[in-house]
Design a protein around this motif. Sequence first.
Motif, short mmCIF file in Angstrom:
data_model
loop_
_atom_site.label_atom_id
_atom_site.label_comp_id
_atom_site.label_asym_id
_atom_site.label_seq_id
_atom_site.Cartn_x
_atom_site.Cartn_y
_atom_site.Cartn_z
N THR A 43 0.86 -1.17 0.00
CA THR A 43 0.00 0.00 0.00
C THR A 43 0.91 1.24 0.00
OG1 THR A 43 -0.11 -0.17 2.42
CG2 THR A 43 -1.92 -1.15 1.16
N PRO A 44 0.41 2.42 -0.36
CA PRO A 44 1.29 3.59 -0.54
C PRO A 44 2.14 3.92 0.69
CG PRO A 44 -0.87 4.03 -1.48
CD PRO A 44 -0.99 2.72 -0.74
N VAL A 45 3.44 4.05 0.46
CA VAL A 45 4.40 4.40 1.51
C VAL A 45 5.38 5.44 0.97
CG1 VAL A 45 4.22 2.18 2.70
CG2 VAL A 45 5.95 2.48 0.91
N GLU A 46 6.16 6.01 1.88
CA GLU A 46 7.13 7.04 1.51
C GLU A 46 8.56 6.51 1.50
OE1 GLU A 46 5.75 10.46 0.96
OE2 GLU A 46 4.19 8.92 0.77
N ARG A 47 8.79 5.37 2.15
CA ARG A 47 10.15 4.82 2.20
C ARG A 47 10.08 3.31 2.33
NH1 ARG A 47 12.30 7.07 6.90
NH2 ARG A 47 12.19 5.13 8.09
N ILE A 48 10.94 2.63 1.58
CA ILE A 48 11.10 1.18 1.67
C ILE A 48 12.58 0.89 1.82
CG2 ILE A 48 10.79 -1.04 0.53
CD1 ILE A 48 8.47 0.21 -1.04
N CYS A 49 12.95 0.09 2.82
CA CYS A 49 14.35 -0.25 3.06
C CYS A 49 14.53 -1.76 2.99
CB CYS A 49 14.81 0.25 4.42
SG CYS A 49 14.79 2.04 4.59
N PHE A 50 15.58 -2.17 2.27
CA PHE A 50 15.97 -3.58 2.18
C PHE A 50 17.21 -3.76 3.05
CE2 PHE A 50 13.64 -2.57 -1.62
CZ PHE A 50 12.89 -3.70 -1.91
N ASN A 51 17.04 -4.37 4.19
CA ASN A 51 18.14 -4.55 5.15
C ASN A 51 18.76 -5.92 4.94
OD1 ASN A 51 17.50 -2.09 7.01
ND2 ASN A 51 15.55 -3.14 6.73
#
Length: 286
Positions: free
Chosen positions: A227-235
């Motif tokens: 769903t709409p987000v402002e940040r996605i991080c792949f750790n």
Amino acid sequence: MQLKGNLHTHTKRSDGNLEYGSVLELYESRGYDFLAVTDHYIYNPSFKYKNMTVISGVEYHTGKTVQEGIWHIVALGMTKDPRLTNIPDLPSLETIIGSIRKCGATVNLAHPAWSLERVSEIIKARNLGIDCTEMYNSVSGIPFNNRGCSDRIIDALAVEGWYVPILGVDDAHFYSGDECRTFTVVDAPNRSEEAILKAIREGKSYASQGPEFSIEIDRDKVYVECTPVERICFNTDTPYACDRVHIASNMTEAVYEIKPNDTYVRIDMVDKDGNFAWSRALPIKS
């Protein structure tokens, strides 16, 4: 079936500020599919409350200082009361886990960041029979405390090869913003206690405060739809990756290219209102 629930909360039966019945009504009225009331050392059996599955729950604790080790263990899905007591002395961690497992418990290690658990000690305790741990605990976070998120601990466990299943919980005590804040989403075939807990033990759950997402891993890429987000991080366990962090308005997808040294990936994201969501650490097969 995507089910939403909270597996750690308290009532006036121990140290919460709301009556037991009011807590049940609160979560059911907010559309929760399942709830565990986990008052300290007080057994709560499973049953059906309107449209909500109430899962058997109790919270046990032991240890008096961080130096000696403070452990909070939430027992979920016990078929009977193990009759553990903290009077006159606290039982050992071995006694707690051994006793609740004999009663059929799914064993949750509560708020390891809040308790300042050492990774080396958690790994030792794993052999006693820990099934899952809390990624985020609302009452352990702002404004009540400042150690709500256990993501660094979960990453460190993944480096050691333990891709521990995760929960998002409220651990509500005050009911002044710590309630209905962080929840667990479970992919289960039905609403039964057995199906929900089995899915959690199998890692078919994520923690969220709002965002919903799915993940796909192929040979060389990780894909996220959400769903709409402002940040996605792949750790991951590669120290630097130029495509680890994605920032944009109303993102609904992102891609990460798997690096040669990656052994796991864990995704977190945040929406425009500051609501987070977290996956567990997922193994990457080379």
